[in-house]
Structures are given as structure tokens and as C-alpha cells.
Scaffold this active site. Structure first.
Site, PDB file in Angstrom:
ATOM      1  N   ASP A  32       0.852  -1.192   0.000  1.00 37.86           N
ATOM      2  CA  ASP A  32       0.000   0.000   0.000  1.00 37.86           C
ATOM      3  C   ASP A  32       0.891   1.246   0.000  1.00 37.86           C
ATOM      4  O   ASP A  32       1.901   1.303   0.698  1.00 37.86           O
ATOM      5  CB  ASP A  32      -0.917  -0.001   1.233  1.00 37.86           C
ATOM      6  CG  ASP A  32      -2.056   0.988   1.093  1.00 37.86           C
ATOM      7  OD1 ASP A  32      -3.207   0.536   0.952  1.00 37.86           O
ATOM      8  OD2 ASP A  32      -1.806   2.212   1.109  1.00 37.86           O
ATOM      9  N   ILE A  33       0.500   2.239  -0.788  1.00 41.72           N
ATOM     10  CA  ILE A  33       1.314   3.453  -0.923  1.00 41.72           C
ATOM     11  C   ILE A  33       1.284   4.284   0.359  1.00 41.72           C
ATOM     12  O   ILE A  33       2.219   5.062   0.609  1.00 41.72           O
ATOM     13  CB  ILE A  33       0.825   4.270  -2.153  1.00 41.72           C
ATOM     14  CG1 ILE A  33       1.927   5.142  -2.706  1.00 41.72           C
ATOM     15  CG2 ILE A  33      -0.431   5.062  -1.847  1.00 41.72           C
ATOM     16  CD1 ILE A  33       1.633   5.698  -4.095  1.00 41.72           C
ATOM     17  N   ASN A  88     -12.910  -3.235   1.979  1.00 43.89           N
ATOM     18  CA  ASN A  88     -13.861  -2.133   2.114  1.00 43.89           C
ATOM     19  C   ASN A  88     -14.771  -2.096   0.888  1.00 43.89           C
ATOM     20  O   ASN A  88     -14.290  -2.251  -0.249  1.00 43.89           O
ATOM     21  CB  ASN A  88     -13.110  -0.808   2.233  1.00 43.89           C
ATOM     22  CG  ASN A  88     -12.303  -0.710   3.514  1.00 43.89           C
ATOM     23  OD1 ASN A  88     -12.749  -1.162   4.560  1.00 43.89           O
ATOM     24  ND2 ASN A  88     -11.116  -0.130   3.438  1.00 43.89           N
ATOM     25  N   GLU A  96     -12.165   3.543  -1.364  1.00 42.71           N
ATOM     26  CA  GLU A  96     -11.565   4.690  -2.062  1.00 42.71           C
ATOM     27  C   GLU A  96     -11.253   4.317  -3.510  1.00 42.71           C
ATOM     28  O   GLU A  96     -11.444   5.120  -4.414  1.00 42.71           O
ATOM     29  CB  GLU A  96     -10.282   5.057  -1.309  1.00 42.71           C
ATOM     30  CG  GLU A  96      -9.516   6.254  -1.780  1.00 42.71           C
ATOM     31  CD  GLU A  96      -8.195   6.363  -1.018  1.00 42.71           C
ATOM     32  OE1 GLU A  96      -7.153   6.415  -1.681  1.00 42.71           O
ATOM     33  OE2 GLU A  96      -8.218   6.369   0.226  1.00 42.71           O
ATOM     34  N   VAL A  97     -10.765   3.117  -3.718  1.00 45.29           N
ATOM     35  CA  VAL A  97     -10.411   2.647  -5.065  1.00 45.29           C
ATOM     36  C   VAL A  97     -11.419   1.572  -5.467  1.00 45.29           C
ATOM     37  O   VAL A  97     -11.561   0.551  -4.772  1.00 45.29           O
ATOM     38  CB  VAL A  97      -8.980   2.085  -5.104  1.00 45.29           C
ATOM     39  CG1 VAL A  97      -8.665   1.535  -6.488  1.00 45.29           C
ATOM     40  CG2 VAL A  97      -7.965   3.164  -4.702  1.00 45.29           C
ATOM     41  N   HIS A 101     -10.097  -4.966  -3.579  1.00 42.98           N
ATOM     42  CA  HIS A 101      -8.762  -5.221  -3.030  1.00 42.98           C
ATOM     43  C   HIS A 101      -8.908  -5.645  -1.585  1.00 42.98           C
ATOM     44  O   HIS A 101      -9.763  -5.133  -0.859  1.00 42.98           O
ATOM     45  CB  HIS A 101      -7.872  -3.981  -3.133  1.00 42.98           C
ATOM     46  CG  HIS A 101      -8.497  -2.727  -2.619  1.00 42.98           C
ATOM     47  ND1 HIS A 101      -9.437  -2.015  -3.333  1.00 42.98           N
ATOM     48  CD2 HIS A 101      -8.360  -2.091  -1.435  1.00 42.98           C
ATOM     49  CE1 HIS A 101      -9.832  -0.978  -2.618  1.00 42.98           C
ATOM     50  NE2 HIS A 101      -9.194  -0.999  -1.461  1.00 42.98           N
ATOM     51  N   MET A 102      -8.053  -6.550  -1.189  1.00 42.08           N
ATOM     52  CA  MET A 102      -8.019  -7.009   0.198  1.00 42.08           C
ATOM     53  C   MET A 102      -6.786  -6.405   0.866  1.00 42.08           C
ATOM     54  O   MET A 102      -5.665  -6.605   0.410  1.00 42.08           O
ATOM     55  CB  MET A 102      -7.944  -8.536   0.236  1.00 42.08           C
ATOM     56  CG  MET A 102      -7.980  -9.114   1.638  1.00 42.08           C
ATOM     57  SD  MET A 102      -8.012 -10.918   1.588  1.00 42.08           S
ATOM     58  CE  MET A 102      -6.315 -11.259   1.147  1.00 42.08           C
ATOM     59  N   HIS A 103      -7.028  -5.616   1.922  1.00 40.09           N
ATOM     60  CA  HIS A 103      -5.916  -5.112   2.725  1.00 40.09           C
ATOM     61  C   HIS A 103      -5.406  -6.248   3.614  1.00 40.09           C
ATOM     62  O   HIS A 103      -6.207  -6.988   4.202  1.00 40.09           O
ATOM     63  CB  HIS A 103      -6.378  -3.995   3.659  1.00 40.09           C
ATOM     64  CG  HIS A 103      -6.847  -2.755   2.974  1.00 40.09           C
ATOM     65  ND1 HIS A 103      -6.069  -1.624   2.856  1.00 40.09           N
ATOM     66  CD2 HIS A 103      -8.023  -2.449   2.378  1.00 40.09           C
ATOM     67  CE1 HIS A 103      -6.745  -0.680   2.233  1.00 40.09           C
ATOM     68  NE2 HIS A 103      -7.944  -1.155   1.927  1.00 40.09           N
TER      69      HIS A 103
HETATM   70  P1  5GP Z   1      -9.774   1.563   0.239  1.00 38.10           P
HETATM   71  O1  5GP Z   1     -10.179   2.673   1.156  1.00 38.10           O
HETATM   72  O2  5GP Z   1     -10.349   1.732  -1.158  1.00 38.10           O
HETATM   73  O3  5GP Z   1     -10.046   0.205   0.815  1.00 38.10           O
HETATM   74  O4  5GP Z   1      -8.206   1.656   0.161  1.00 38.10           O
HETATM   75  C1  5GP Z   1      -7.478   1.958  -0.989  1.00 38.10           C
HETATM   76  C2  5GP Z   1      -6.023   1.812  -0.634  1.00 38.10           C
HETATM   77  O5  5GP Z   1      -5.270   1.926  -1.819  1.00 38.10           O
HETATM   78  C3  5GP Z   1      -5.520   2.890   0.328  1.00 38.10           C
HETATM   79  O6  5GP Z   1      -4.974   2.272   1.487  1.00 38.10           O
HETATM   80  C4  5GP Z   1      -4.466   3.636  -0.481  1.00 38.10           C
HETATM   81  O7  5GP Z   1      -3.351   4.020   0.296  1.00 38.10           O
HETATM   82  C5  5GP Z   1      -4.086   2.630  -1.554  1.00 38.10           C
HETATM   83  N1  5GP Z   1      -3.683   3.229  -2.817  1.00 38.10           N
HETATM   84  C6  5GP Z   1      -4.343   4.205  -3.502  1.00 38.10           C
HETATM   85  N2  5GP Z   1      -3.681   4.508  -4.634  1.00 38.10           N
HETATM   86  C7  5GP Z   1      -2.590   3.713  -4.657  1.00 38.10           C
HETATM   87  C8  5GP Z   1      -1.520   3.563  -5.596  1.00 38.10           C
HETATM   88  O8  5GP Z   1      -1.430   4.238  -6.622  1.00 38.10           O
HETATM   89  N3  5GP Z   1      -0.570   2.641  -5.294  1.00 38.10           N
HETATM   90  C9  5GP Z   1      -0.629   1.865  -4.159  1.00 38.10           C
HETATM   91  N4  5GP Z   1       0.365   1.004  -3.971  1.00 38.10           N
HETATM   92  N5  5GP Z   1      -1.621   1.990  -3.264  1.00 38.10           N
HETATM   93  C10 5GP Z   1      -2.591   2.897  -3.507  1.00 38.10           C
END
Ligand code: 5GP
Ligand code: ZN
Length: 120
Positions: A32-33, A88, A96-97, A101-103
């Protein structure tokens, strides 16, 4: 299969760089970035699917692989005593994305409580 406007599809295709941990025909794992724990990586299906609401039986192989690989990757990344997996979904889930995706979150120390209590 792939959405040209999707940031995670661009990571899957290599158009946007990411620190990759693991890749096979079904899934990709990358750091994660903005890490929220000492170990924080994401595991995504290579095929575009926006949310878990959009899941169909065609996604079962990839979603199964995401879970099946999590423990090995967590251990190899330094989370040997446990970790948390989070998917999420939608605005209520703070997604957010919009590519499933699984954290995977962990580290040497225990994480905080699972859910932050909402301020009344
Ligand atoms: P969400 O809230 O959608 O579950 O989390 C999206 C995650 O994607 C966030 O933790 C965010 O830091 C990560 N993320 C967003 N854009 C990028 C990217 O361009 N590269 C990487 N490696 N992670 C990203
Ligand atoms: Zn996508």
C-alpha cells in the site's frame, strides 16, 4: 477484464509502478502506498471488478486465491503472529479505489481495535 480509468488495473498492467510482492495468473499483491501498519499490502484480482456487490461466480477463483495466499505473504512480510484482512465496500465501507482489493495489515505488535467508534 480491465478498466482504462482504474488505478489498480494500471498497476496490474504495469502502466503505474508498485512494489509488487506476489503475482500469478489470478491475483497481484503489492505494498500500500500509504501504509497504516508495519505490514500493509493489498491483494487484488487481475480482472477488474469494482466492488464485492459486483462479484459473480466468475470471480471465485481469484477471490479464493486472495485469501489462500494472504498468510504466506503476511508471514514473509514480517507479520508472523497474526494479521488482519479487510475488504472495504462502497461509501459506507470507505472504499476509495473501485477495484476490489483485500488489505493485509499486521506487524510485530498487536493492531488497535478493529473499528474506530464513530463520534456521537
Ligand atoms: P480503500 O479505502 O479503497 O479500501 O483503500 C485503498 C487503498 O489503496 C488505500 O490504502 C491507499 O493508500 C491505496 N492506494 C491508492 N492509490 C494507490 C496507488 O497508486 N498505489 C498503491 N500502492 N496503493 C494505492
Ligand atoms: Zn480495475
Amino acid at each position: 477484464m480491465s478498466d482504462p480509468n482504474c488505478i489498480f488495473c494500471k498497476i496490474v498492467s504495469g502502466e503505474i509502478p508498485a512494489k509488487k510482492l506476489y503475482e500469478d495468473a489470478e491475483v497481484l499483491a503489492f505494498h500500500d502506498i500509504r501504509p497504516q501498519a508495519p505490514v500493509h499490502f493489498l491483494v487484488v484480482p487481475k480482472t477488474h471488478v469494482a466492488t464485492l456487490y459486483d462479484a459473480t461466480p466468475s470471480h471465485e477463483a481469484a477471490f479464493g486465491r486472495m485469501l489462500a495466499i494472504a498468510g504466506r505473504l503476511a508471514r514473509e512480510s514480517g507479520a508472523a503472529e497474526g494479521f488482519r484482512t479487510i475488504v472495504n465496500t462502497g461509501p459506507v465501507g470507505h472504499q476509495e479505489v473501485y477495484h476490489v482489493h483485500m488489505h493485509v495489515l499486521g506487524g510485530p505488535e498487536p493492531l488497535g481495535p478493529m473499528l474506530q467508534r464513530r463520534k456521537q
